[in-house]
Scaffold this motif. Sequence first.
Motif, PDB file in Angstrom:
ATOM      1  N   VAL A 134       0.830  -1.204   0.000  1.00 28.88           N
ATOM      2  CA  VAL A 134       0.000   0.000   0.000  1.00 28.88           C
ATOM      3  C   VAL A 134       0.866   1.256   0.000  1.00 28.88           C
ATOM      4  O   VAL A 134       0.600   2.225  -0.731  1.00 28.88           O
ATOM      5  CB  VAL A 134      -0.949   0.004   1.213  1.00 28.88           C
ATOM      6  N   ALA A 135       1.915   1.260   0.809  1.00 23.80           N
ATOM      7  CA  ALA A 135       2.799   2.429   0.885  1.00 23.80           C
ATOM      8  C   ALA A 135       3.516   2.664  -0.442  1.00 23.80           C
ATOM      9  O   ALA A 135       3.662   3.812  -0.883  1.00 23.80           O
ATOM     10  CB  ALA A 135       3.813   2.236   2.007  1.00 23.80           C
ATOM     11  N   PHE A 136       3.960   1.591  -1.086  1.00 23.04           N
ATOM     12  CA  PHE A 136       4.631   1.747  -2.382  1.00 23.04           C
ATOM     13  C   PHE A 136       3.671   2.323  -3.419  1.00 23.04           C
ATOM     14  O   PHE A 136       4.029   3.233  -4.183  1.00 23.04           O
ATOM     15  CB  PHE A 136       5.173   0.400  -2.846  1.00 23.04           C
ATOM     16  N   LEU A 137       2.454   1.814  -3.459  1.00 21.58           N
ATOM     17  CA  LEU A 137       1.465   2.331  -4.413  1.00 21.58           C
ATOM     18  C   LEU A 137       1.192   3.812  -4.180  1.00 21.58           C
ATOM     19  O   LEU A 137       1.070   4.601  -5.124  1.00 21.58           O
ATOM     20  CB  LEU A 137       0.168   1.521  -4.301  1.00 21.58           C
ATOM     21  N   GLY A 138       1.093   4.199  -2.908  1.00 18.38           N
ATOM     22  CA  GLY A 138       0.823   5.595  -2.579  1.00 18.38           C
ATOM     23  C   GLY A 138       1.979   6.512  -2.931  1.00 18.38           C
ATOM     24  O   GLY A 138       1.769   7.677  -3.305  1.00 18.38           O
ATOM     25  N   TYR A 139       3.201   6.005  -2.844  1.00 19.31           N
ATOM     26  CA  TYR A 139       4.375   6.820  -3.151  1.00 19.31           C
ATOM     27  C   TYR A 139       4.428   7.197  -4.631  1.00 19.31           C
ATOM     28  O   TYR A 139       5.022   8.211  -5.007  1.00 19.31           O
ATOM     29  CB  TYR A 139       5.637   6.063  -2.753  1.00 19.31           C
ATOM     30  N   VAL A 140       3.807   6.384  -5.471  1.00 20.29           N
ATOM     31  CA  VAL A 140       3.810   6.647  -6.914  1.00 20.29           C
ATOM     32  C   VAL A 140       2.815   7.744  -7.288  1.00 20.29           C
ATOM     33  O   VAL A 140       3.027   8.473  -8.270  1.00 20.29           O
ATOM     34  CB  VAL A 140       3.490   5.343  -7.682  1.00 20.29           C
ATOM     35  N   LEU A 141       1.752   7.911  -6.528  1.00 19.84           N
ATOM     36  CA  LEU A 141       0.636   8.762  -6.932  1.00 19.84           C
ATOM     37  C   LEU A 141       0.967  10.240  -7.130  1.00 19.84           C
ATOM     38  O   LEU A 141       0.384  10.865  -8.023  1.00 19.84           O
ATOM     39  CB  LEU A 141      -0.513   8.616  -5.918  1.00 19.84           C
ATOM     40  N   PRO A 142       1.871  10.870  -6.357  1.00 21.22           N
ATOM     41  CA  PRO A 142       2.167  12.290  -6.630  1.00 21.22           C
ATOM     42  C   PRO A 142       2.769  12.532  -8.015  1.00 21.22           C
ATOM     43  O   PRO A 142       2.748  13.667  -8.510  1.00 21.22           O
ATOM     44  CB  PRO A 142       3.172  12.657  -5.530  1.00 21.22           C
ATOM     45  N   TRP A 143       3.281  11.471  -8.645  1.00 24.86           N
ATOM     46  CA  TRP A 143       3.783  11.522 -10.026  1.00 24.86           C
ATOM     47  C   TRP A 143       4.901  12.549 -10.184  1.00 24.86           C
ATOM     48  O   TRP A 143       4.997  13.258 -11.192  1.00 24.86           O
ATOM     49  CB  TRP A 143       2.649  11.796 -10.991  1.00 24.86           C
TER      50      TRP A 143
END
Length: 398
Positions: A134-143
């Motif tokens: 979950v943390a890895f997926l969230g880290y990608v979102l700010p793009w």
Amino acid sequence: MSNESSMEWAPLRSSLGVVKKVDEFCVSLPAPLNLSYWWNFGSLLGLCLSVQILSGLFLSFHYSAHESVAFLSVVHIDRDVNMGWLLRSVHANGASAYFFCIYMHIGRGLYYGSYLHSKVWLSGVALYLVSMGVAFLGYVLPWGQMSFWGATVITNLLTAIPVIGEPIVYWIWGGYGVGGATLTRFYSLHFILPFVVASMVVVHLILLHEKGSSNPLGVSSSTAKIRFHPYYTSKDILGVVVFLALFMGLCLLKPHLLGAPDNFFPANPLSTPAHIQPEWYFLFAYTILRSMPSKPLGVVYMGFSILSLCFFSGYHTSVFQSNCWTPPLKALFWVFVGSLVMLTWLGSKAAEPPYIAWGQFFSVVFILYYPLSLVSAHCWQVLVRGPVESDSSNPRIS
């Protein structure tokens, strides 16, 4: 008439049953007499998860998961949304707080032998693994730059799998590189998986309350118990107050302290950052990965360093559950903690001498903790009590 009366009283009986279950689960729960503040991190993890779910829900109102506007939507949240900067700061730093509490929680479990409760321990390890995803997926979102290249590097690790690795990576990307399709599916999974984590937390707590909490001495007694409320609820409230004071101080005074400077620039596939690194709570694994001479070996060692937590519940042979009664295990534990801190620090440094050699050394120290703990526990058992012939001749006080 009696049937009608019973139907009228059915909702009340159902409500009373729920109240009774809540009372047994949170109020009248028998708890060990000597729990220390190290046991507070479990309740703090529940608080962090609740904060993350709520703050993430409100952020999703303004975030757009499209590669052309994702970065701009984050800027919009920071600049234009009322208190949006605080909301994003709480969510970003909340992930760091969550993993800090996780590591304290796991460390307490390792030191005091909580892994002997196999079902509870394994459910906790599963929670940790899903939380990492979950943390890895969230880290990608700010793009941003670090988000984009972090996603590229981490997903490329799957190519180390023979034959099927490359097709799996293309399937995850939704194309032949990290792009809009990747961002969309990462956003969907990042939104859904926290609710899966919350469900797993409920299972973890049910298993814990069936077995009962461990304690610093590693001994148990059916009579040395006290009610969870008010003795430990007051302790948890104090922990929450201290935690919130420190957490809000970080969010208000130094909101970007733990962030990567490169993530303030929009993602650019044509420009690679000089030093790609994940968030601090993944740096130890990243150091192990890049310290190995080949990618497949690095992936294997990194996976072993995390998944080896699953094997702890089967190796303990000491009479006492807690490591405080076993000096060799106590010393090994603090060497393990020191190596974890050094690997985290080395992960923030460039992949150049002497950091590569240091990373290899501390990677070996970190991974050797698991087999050395097994050998030390067995040798100490033989030294103190003599060889163990069977389970019946070794009554474990747990």
